[in-house]
Motif scaffolding. Sequence first.
Motif, PDB file in Angstrom:
ATOM      1  N   SER A   1       7.815   1.442   5.464  1.00 49.92           N
ATOM      2  CA  SER A   1       8.888   2.380   5.132  1.00 49.92           C
ATOM      3  C   SER A   1       8.304   3.787   5.045  1.00 49.92           C
ATOM      4  O   SER A   1       7.271   3.996   4.403  1.00 49.92           O
ATOM      5  N   LEU A   2       8.959   4.724   5.704  1.00 47.20           N
ATOM      6  CA  LEU A   2       8.552   6.129   5.675  1.00 47.20           C
ATOM      7  C   LEU A   2       9.565   6.911   4.852  1.00 47.20           C
ATOM      8  O   LEU A   2      10.780   6.744   5.019  1.00 47.20           O
ATOM      9  N   TYR A   3       9.074   7.767   3.950  1.00 50.97           N
ATOM     10  CA  TYR A   3       9.929   8.540   3.049  1.00 50.97           C
ATOM     11  C   TYR A   3       9.686  10.033   3.274  1.00 50.97           C
ATOM     12  O   TYR A   3       8.547  10.471   3.418  1.00 50.97           O
ATOM     13  N   SER A   4      10.779  10.798   3.266  1.00 55.37           N
ATOM     14  CA  SER A   4      10.712  12.245   3.461  1.00 55.37           C
ATOM     15  C   SER A   4      11.552  12.931   2.388  1.00 55.37           C
ATOM     16  O   SER A   4      12.664  12.486   2.077  1.00 55.37           O
ATOM     17  N   ARG A   5      11.039  14.012   1.828  1.00 51.56           N
ATOM     18  CA  ARG A   5      11.692  14.682   0.707  1.00 51.56           C
ATOM     19  C   ARG A   5      13.071  15.233   1.076  1.00 51.56           C
ATOM     20  O   ARG A   5      13.280  15.767   2.178  1.00 51.56           O
TER      21      ARG A   5
ATOM     22  N   ASP B   1       5.464  16.296   0.981  1.00 52.84           N
ATOM     23  CA  ASP B   1       6.859  15.938   1.226  1.00 52.84           C
ATOM     24  C   ASP B   1       7.058  14.594   1.899  1.00 52.84           C
ATOM     25  O   ASP B   1       8.194  14.228   2.201  1.00 52.84           O
ATOM     26  N   ARG B   2       5.979  13.846   2.156  1.00 52.25           N
ATOM     27  CA  ARG B   2       6.137  12.557   2.838  1.00 52.25           C
ATOM     28  C   ARG B   2       5.150  11.524   2.298  1.00 52.25           C
ATOM     29  O   ARG B   2       3.979  11.844   2.043  1.00 52.25           O
ATOM     30  N   PHE B   3       5.646  10.307   2.147  1.00 55.61           N
ATOM     31  CA  PHE B   3       4.778   9.191   1.810  1.00 55.61           C
ATOM     32  C   PHE B   3       5.328   7.936   2.470  1.00 55.61           C
ATOM     33  O   PHE B   3       6.435   7.935   3.016  1.00 55.61           O
ATOM     34  N   GLY B   4       4.537   6.879   2.447  1.00 55.71           N
ATOM     35  CA  GLY B   4       4.962   5.632   3.067  1.00 55.71           C
ATOM     36  C   GLY B   4       4.582   4.453   2.199  1.00 55.71           C
ATOM     37  O   GLY B   4       3.825   4.586   1.220  1.00 55.71           O
ATOM     38  N   PHE B   5       5.109   3.282   2.545  1.00 56.49           N
ATOM     39  CA  PHE B   5       4.756   2.060   1.837  1.00 56.49           C
ATOM     40  C   PHE B   5       4.678   0.925   2.849  1.00 56.49           C
ATOM     41  O   PHE B   5       5.613   0.700   3.621  1.00 56.49           O
ATOM     42  N   ILE B   6       3.537   0.222   2.851  1.00 57.17           N
ATOM     43  CA  ILE B   6       3.347  -0.938   3.720  1.00 57.17           C
ATOM     44  C   ILE B   6       3.671  -2.182   2.915  1.00 57.17           C
ATOM     45  O   ILE B   6       3.023  -2.468   1.902  1.00 57.17           O
ATOM     46  N   TRP B   7       4.690  -2.920   3.349  1.00 55.90           N
ATOM     47  CA  TRP B   7       5.092  -4.160   2.699  1.00 55.90           C
ATOM     48  C   TRP B   7       4.261  -5.291   3.317  1.00 55.90           C
ATOM     49  O   TRP B   7       4.505  -5.712   4.445  1.00 55.90           O
TER      50      TRP B   7
ATOM     51  N   VAL C   1       0.853  -1.196   0.000  1.00 57.61           N
ATOM     52  CA  VAL C   1       0.000   0.000   0.000  1.00 57.61           C
ATOM     53  C   VAL C   1       0.883   1.238   0.000  1.00 57.61           C
ATOM     54  O   VAL C   1       1.729   1.413   0.890  1.00 57.61           O
ATOM     55  N   PHE C   2       0.692   2.083  -0.994  1.00 53.50           N
ATOM     56  CA  PHE C   2       1.350   3.386  -1.055  1.00 53.50           C
ATOM     57  C   PHE C   2       0.474   4.382  -0.301  1.00 53.50           C
ATOM     58  O   PHE C   2      -0.707   4.544  -0.623  1.00 53.50           O
ATOM     59  N   VAL C   3       1.042   5.055   0.708  1.00 58.16           N
ATOM     60  CA  VAL C   3       0.285   5.973   1.558  1.00 58.16           C
ATOM     61  C   VAL C   3       0.825   7.387   1.346  1.00 58.16           C
ATOM     62  O   VAL C   3       1.987   7.668   1.669  1.00 58.16           O
ATOM     63  N   LEU C   4       0.010   8.263   0.798  1.00 52.53           N
ATOM     64  CA  LEU C   4       0.427   9.651   0.592  1.00 52.53           C
ATOM     65  C   LEU C   4       0.017  10.481   1.802  1.00 52.53           C
ATOM     66  O   LEU C   4      -1.174  10.625   2.097  1.00 52.53           O
TER      67      LEU C   4
END
Length: 505
Positions: free
Chosen positions: A473-477, A460-466, A453-456
């Motif tokens: 995983s949390l992503y930050s610009r 500047d931030r999004f996440g992905f549930i494996w 699941v891609f979570v917007l």
Amino acid sequence: MAVCARLCGVGPSRGCRRRQQRRGPAEAAAADSEPDTDPEEERIEAGAAALAGAGDGRSAGPSSPPRCSLLELPPELLVEIFASLPGTDLPSLAQVCTKFRRILHTDTIWRRRCREVLHRYRHILGLWQPDIGPYGGLLNVVVDGLFIIGWMYLPPHDPHVDDPMRFKPLFRIHLMERKSATVECMYGHRGPHNGHVQIVKKDEFSTKCNQTDHHRMSGGRQEEFRTWLREEWGRTLEDIFHEHMQELILMKFIYTSQYDNCLTYRRIYLPPSHPDDLIRPGLFKGTYGSHGLEIVMLSFHGKHARGTKITGDPNIPAGQQTVEIDLRHRIHLPDIESLRDFNELSRIVLEVREQVRQEQQQEGGPEDAAGLGRQSPQPCAEPPAEQAKGPGDGGAEAAAEPPAQSGQGQPFVLPVGVSSRNEDYPRTCRMCFYGTGLIAGHGFTSPERTPGVFVLFDEDRFGFIWLELKSFSLYSRVQAAFRNADAPSPQAFEEMLKNIQSLAS
């Protein structure tokens, strides 16, 4: 530019070379704001005027034609004059008076000097990915006064994904004599030393250190490892209790340190942006379990978005596409209580996956976008460590439903049992989409795309549930302005992505 003038030994700030080495790219680019305190300015200017009037020694009588001093010329004309002089003459000229020193701080003069003297290196400006096996990296080459500097950009210490990037200089090129440039290696802790830069071809160059003994430390490899660990992870090995994580860290040190800053770099571009993109594409820092933080490039390709690794690990190397989002298939999360149930989220995602498969069969496409193996690798003891992401079909039903407006969101919480390196993730999200993530065993063995699941969260931030790994995983610009990094065309960007992925494979 006062910084450039000082580097040449101008004025009262002759110790500026050392300060320049310690300053980051943002600080080095800032304008110098030192106040003028030249007490002899009026005397020098008066003397200069007198010399101009005296000419060649004859008195300027009433019938003599008026003469003009350099000090009386407009600043823009002085810029043109000074820019045409040899670079080695400019430090002496800056000592004549405050006005000349101010003029010589003009950015235009020094940029022109760099273009003239360092012209053979002008093609290495921009973003590059070093060839360091699976680990990759991000190098930004910039003009800074009389220097061309290669800054290696490093993610913040794990798991602080929202912290700013770190950077350190790997090499610099600067003018020492007229019409010649000197290359210095900046690697290690013993100051700059002799290095070499070779331009292999248009989009590739290599660096070599000619004095690798400068990289050694008196305490031997143990001291080098402890120092590297503090810089890379911000802690000691004793602070890291997870045995698997210790092994990964030691492996990375042994592998990367053998290069001794003798590396080959390949050009990378920032992804092009379009008005209808879900968010602005670019570079993001992401959490990858025991592998720490890694840099991912988010780009949009029609009805899909992709996350490509700029830095990687032994499971999923740099260059591979870690996540792919299908923008045609939006996932509607259940209420917050139901969302805590992992089985409920899994049921929703698997239903969407089945729908995607049926659509692909009707279209005559492959069963999965990447065409990778169907055998799942054995999960590791800590799921996020073995996980690695790669190409996929990420997507959502954006065409069927209008995107959520800024500020409108829904409560979000990770299901019970899903691990996350960073628990400080946003508790509200804008929207979610079906996606696939790339996982593999050590050495990129048995790679497979698995649903997720891609979570917007916001711009500047999004996440992905494996789903299979039960990890998040949390992503930050990456908040940095990169110059000379835009692709000349969309086709050039696509070709770049193919090239770095083929090298990773």
